[in-house]
Design a protein around this motif. Structure first.
Motif, short mmCIF file in Angstrom:
data_model
loop_
_atom_site.label_atom_id
_atom_site.label_comp_id
_atom_site.label_asym_id
_atom_site.label_seq_id
_atom_site.Cartn_x
_atom_site.Cartn_y
_atom_site.Cartn_z
N THR A 7 11.18 -31.90 -13.97
CA THR A 7 11.97 -30.69 -13.76
C THR A 7 13.07 -30.96 -12.75
N PRO A 8 14.26 -30.36 -12.94
CA PRO A 8 15.37 -30.60 -12.01
C PRO A 8 15.07 -30.16 -10.58
N ARG A 21 23.69 -33.19 -17.80
CA ARG A 21 25.06 -33.69 -17.72
C ARG A 21 26.06 -32.61 -17.27
N ALA A 22 25.92 -31.39 -17.78
CA ALA A 22 26.86 -30.31 -17.44
C ALA A 22 26.76 -29.95 -15.96
N THR A 23 25.56 -29.90 -15.41
CA THR A 23 25.37 -29.59 -13.99
C THR A 23 25.94 -30.71 -13.13
N TRP A 24 25.69 -31.96 -13.54
CA TRP A 24 26.21 -33.10 -12.80
C TRP A 24 27.74 -33.09 -12.81
N GLN A 25 28.35 -32.82 -13.97
CA GLN A 25 29.80 -32.80 -14.09
C GLN A 25 30.41 -31.70 -13.23
N ALA A 26 29.77 -30.53 -13.19
CA ALA A 26 30.28 -29.43 -12.37
C ALA A 26 30.24 -29.81 -10.89
N ALA A 27 29.16 -30.43 -10.45
CA ALA A 27 29.05 -30.85 -9.05
C ALA A 27 30.07 -31.95 -8.74
N ARG A 28 30.28 -32.85 -9.68
CA ARG A 28 31.26 -33.93 -9.49
C ARG A 28 32.67 -33.36 -9.38
N ASP A 29 33.01 -32.42 -10.25
CA ASP A 29 34.34 -31.80 -10.22
C ASP A 29 34.58 -31.08 -8.90
N GLU A 30 33.56 -30.39 -8.39
CA GLU A 30 33.68 -29.69 -7.12
C GLU A 30 33.90 -30.68 -5.97
#
Length: 80
Positions: A7-8, A21-30
């Motif tokens: 679980t995350p 992947r979507a959560t990781w990408q959002a955190a990376r973009d921020e």
């Protein structure tokens, strides 16, 4: 053997959680936005440093500036 949590919300000690992947990408973009702002601020400080007024150096009273050196580099024979 080290296992990946299922679980995350469960992260290994000292490690970030495993996310989709979507959560990781959002955190990376921020983080990228913050990093760019940091870089721009550093660039602005450097530009201000380059364009600030400068002061003349005080004249030397030690008498060492501009006088010929009497010492020889290490390993060189003394002047004759």
């Amino acid at each position: 053997m080290t296992t990946t949590p299922s679980t995350p919300s469960t992260a290994l000690p000292g490690r970030p959680p495993v996310v989709d992947r979507a959560t990781w990408q959002a955190a990376r973009d921020e983080l990228l936005v913050r990093e760019k702002a940091h870089t721009r601020e550093g660039d602005a400080l450097a530009a201000a440093r380059r364009t600030r007024a400068s002061a003349r150096a005080a004249p030397s009273t030690s008498g060492t500036c501009g006088t010929p050196s009497t010492s020889t580099p290490a390993g060189s024979p003394p002047p004759s």
